[in-house]
Design a protein around this motif. Sequence first.
Motif, short mmCIF file in Angstrom:
data_model
loop_
_atom_site.label_atom_id
_atom_site.label_comp_id
_atom_site.label_asym_id
_atom_site.label_seq_id
_atom_site.Cartn_x
_atom_site.Cartn_y
_atom_site.Cartn_z
N VAL A 78 0.88 -1.22 -0.08
CA VAL A 78 0.01 -0.16 0.08
C VAL A 78 0.82 1.23 0.02
N LYS A 79 0.73 2.30 -0.98
CA LYS A 79 1.29 3.26 -0.96
C LYS A 79 0.56 4.62 -1.01
N ALA A 80 0.87 5.73 -0.20
CA ALA A 80 0.27 6.65 0.10
C ALA A 80 0.75 8.11 0.04
N LEU A 81 0.00 9.10 -0.40
CA LEU A 81 0.65 10.42 -0.57
C LEU A 81 -0.37 11.47 0.13
N PHE A 82 0.21 12.28 1.04
CA PHE A 82 -0.64 13.27 1.53
C PHE A 82 0.10 14.79 1.41
N THR A 83 -0.92 15.39 0.84
CA THR A 83 -0.26 16.79 0.73
C THR A 83 -1.46 17.84 1.08
N ALA A 84 -0.95 19.28 1.17
CA ALA A 84 -1.96 20.03 1.60
C ALA A 84 -2.84 20.48 0.30
N GLU A 85 -2.43 20.38 -0.85
CA GLU A 85 -3.15 21.00 -1.91
C GLU A 85 -4.05 19.88 -2.48
N TYR A 86 -3.87 18.52 -2.22
CA TYR A 86 -4.87 17.50 -2.59
C TYR A 86 -5.28 16.64 -1.58
N GLU A 87 -6.37 15.77 -1.83
CA GLU A 87 -7.07 14.79 -1.15
C GLU A 87 -5.85 13.72 -1.22
N PRO A 88 -5.81 12.60 -0.14
CA PRO A 88 -4.79 11.67 0.05
C PRO A 88 -4.87 10.68 -1.40
N TYR A 89 -3.81 10.21 -1.70
CA TYR A 89 -3.78 9.49 -2.96
C TYR A 89 -3.26 7.96 -2.51
N LEU A 90 -4.10 7.05 -2.84
CA LEU A 90 -3.56 5.54 -2.58
C LEU A 90 -3.32 4.84 -3.75
N GLU A 91 -2.32 3.91 -3.46
CA GLU A 91 -2.14 2.70 -4.56
C GLU A 91 -1.99 1.46 -3.72
N VAL A 92 -2.43 0.40 -4.22
CA VAL A 92 -2.48 -1.09 -3.70
C VAL A 92 -1.88 -2.02 -4.91
N GLY A 93 -0.76 -2.71 -4.33
CA GLY A 93 -0.01 -3.51 -5.30
C GLY A 93 -0.14 -5.00 -4.83
N LEU A 94 -0.35 -5.85 -5.99
CA LEU A 94 -0.36 -7.44 -5.44
C LEU A 94 0.50 -8.00 -6.52
#
Length: 407
Positions: free
Chosen positions: A355-371
């Motif tokens: 699970v990869k996540a990005l948190f910034t002040a400009e945008y809503e959180p972004y997530l990726e899931v890999g298998l």
Amino acid sequence: MILFFILCLGLSVLAQRKPDYQPLSQKDQTDISQTMFNRSLNNFLITQSLPVGPVNVTNILNMVSYNPIEGTRIRLSLETNNKFSKRLGFSLMGAYGTLDKEFKYSVGAAYNFARKPKGVFTYPASTLAINYSYNTFIPSYSNYDVAYFSLGTWDRFYFGKKQETTLSFLQDFKGGFSIRPFATYEKIDSYLLYDEGDIQELLLKDLENYSAGISLSFSPHQSTTDIVSLLNSRFYAFPSSVSLTYTYNYQTYLQNKYYNYIYLSAQHRFNFKPMALDFRITGGKIFGDSYDYTYFSPNYRVSDVSNMFGFNLYSNREMRFKEYVQTFTQFNLGGLLLDNITFFKQFRPNEFVNVKALFTAEYEPYLEVGLGIDHIFAFFGVEVVKRIASKNPMQMPEWGFKIRCTI
């Protein structure tokens, strides 16, 4: 006296007896050979270095890459090794682009003042280093000259060429702690925007930037995670480390010329044999005004090859932030499932989910899931990626299938 003579005679007879060695079975010999081969292969994949006498040829697997400004980028990197000197070291890099037809280069020197050095930058290091370079940089693509990152699309990015001189001093302490003060001078020769297959505009030219800072880090010198990775040939190297960097900058071309930033990076592998959990967090914050090229660019690259620690489906035309936090969490099964199938077991695969996540002040959180599965033949694998985001202004794909490469 007679007893002493008999004892000496007995010991003499025993000493002349040939030891009774039991030869290794064919299976044991095969296992030892395979372990030694795996360790040698993993070490080469990690270091990408080939010693030639007192010099190492480095970055061997990434000597050729591509980007749409330089075209095919051919690079040769050399550095001296311990056969040359454990105290004094030199480095040299040369690169040439077939499209811009221009040479880039760097030269460096370092000296270890430690009482008993084991290498120029090897613990214990008390090393003063200086480096000068004229090279390219792409803020959004930190690994732009890694060969397999060259595959895929180049929709939009910022591309610069700069001269840079850095002076630094690395001091190691017991327990894995180190401190590194540094000072840097940059001159941006050119900085342009590439979009939709062509150069759109020249943004900057002949600009100077002065910076100084300090980096604090902790990394065990003999990490258990590294040893496990090399011996079982299942996992990529993931040494435990924590680093914190503060930098003060002076830019001559901005009205508000001063700004500073803090950058944090930490990672650790939790082992549950034969499984392992990897966690990494990176992030930073800029205080004050700075130009776009100095903003933070999280680790991502949209290509046909999986970005192991960064994003694979993320697309943003303005991928630069004044503050961000990026996380990477991966659970490795280490063959727990596929080793039950004879066909797969011989490849020593590692099943994983991340699970990869990005948190910034400009945008809503972004997530990726890999298998997927990786470490087939020590470096190859496949991965299925799923994007999880509430908004999708850039029409990012929801699913992706990526080749996994751990070189």
